[in-house]
Design an enzyme around this catalytic site. Sequence first.
Site, short mmCIF file in Angstrom:
data_model
loop_
_atom_site.label_atom_id
_atom_site.label_comp_id
_atom_site.label_asym_id
_atom_site.label_seq_id
_atom_site.Cartn_x
_atom_site.Cartn_y
_atom_site.Cartn_z
N GLU A 57 -31.51 80.90 14.80
CA GLU A 57 -32.72 80.56 14.07
C GLU A 57 -33.94 80.54 14.99
OE1 GLU A 57 -29.19 78.90 11.93
OE2 GLU A 57 -29.90 78.86 14.01
N ARG A 110 -19.21 83.25 19.92
CA ARG A 110 -20.44 82.73 19.31
C ARG A 110 -20.93 81.47 20.02
NH1 ARG A 110 -24.30 80.57 18.01
NH2 ARG A 110 -25.28 80.23 15.97
#
Length: 424
Positions: free
Chosen positions: A65, A268
């Site tokens: 984000e 990740r």
Amino acid sequence: MPEGLALALYAVALRLLTPLYLLRLWRRGAREPLYRQALGERLGLYGKAPTAPVRLWIHAVSLGETRAASALIDALRAREPGLRLLLTQSTATGREAAQALLREGDAVAWLPYDTPGAVRRFLRHWQPRLGVLMETEVWPTLQREAERARLPLVLANARLSEKSLRQGRRFAALLRPAARRMTLVLAQTEADAERIRAMGAPRVEVAGNLKYDIAVDPALIARGQAWAAELARPVLMLAVSREGEEQALLNLWAQEPAPRPLLAIVPRHPQRFDEIAGLITAAGFTLARRSTWTDTPPPEALAADVWLGDSMREMPLYYGLARVALLGGSFEPLGGQNLIEAAACGCPVITGPHTFNFAEATELAIQAGAAERLDGLAAAVTKGRILCADTGAAEPMRQAARRFAAAHRGAAVRMAERIVPLTR
């Protein structure tokens, strides 16, 4: 349940859980020290007051984000060069990335825990004129206290999957009023917009996906390509992998006949780097960790069976290195990962069946010929080996990926045009 009662119960629950929340952050800080810094900010406790109120506050929870927010920040600064920003995050990777975006007069802080006292202290301390929350960030107490403080809130680059909509309806007493309090929602797609309207947001517009506008570093891509040229074999990569996928891939890889491509795994979450290294060696493969060299892979890395991408902010390097990428999060029911960066780097992508968190981008990439969806990891490994064995087979996907990424840019400018007037 009435909203007032729901919020009261929510606040009591969070207060009771506060010690466990802080303990969890402290424990994570053993592996990621940034979590132990400025813990008071998590409770809305600050030191010296800012010299002037910030005009714009942007919250981006984590690394992905924050990187999307960077494209929006560039567009905002192009329209308002002197714009003073407050950037907040919830994760260490997000905060580290945000610090690289700061200019003179800007500030970075942790988003406070969503209790009334912490949120009120946060808003009184910083006094922003406008708040921008990225993608999926809806916090019941924060929305209510922002309304009381007459602070407009925008949800930018907003997305909402069908699964999240169903979950949101189970907590409608909290989340529906929070959605109604949004001044403006700038959704990625029309499907996202429809689901967000169904949650009660009154003003929703489709603006596109900021992640198409993220600038990828050509120097990192070139370095990855140079490393690929040094290797005597192509590279098959599992990109932004999630729990369960690495072990499943290693089990399949052990059954693949030699000679095999070099396998690269890029997890990740950085806190799992050591765990994945252990899985690779336990499977009997020789391991090379990216963190153990600087500019050039040593001879033992070039000869290794598996590379572990245990570095941060180097995804363009890995996409430049790989002949083809298997998309993490899509081979377990986790919703997939963003494939836009891979496309911008010209890396062909194979996805599994689970891409509901990035449904439209994945479908558009498939339609454009930049990606292919297969039913499971075994089929993806087989197709990956075919593409690795035949440079000509991968090249059309590579070209299609670049065209696909370029065709969908422009969301940052559209969002900046809607956000800047709200800061005045």
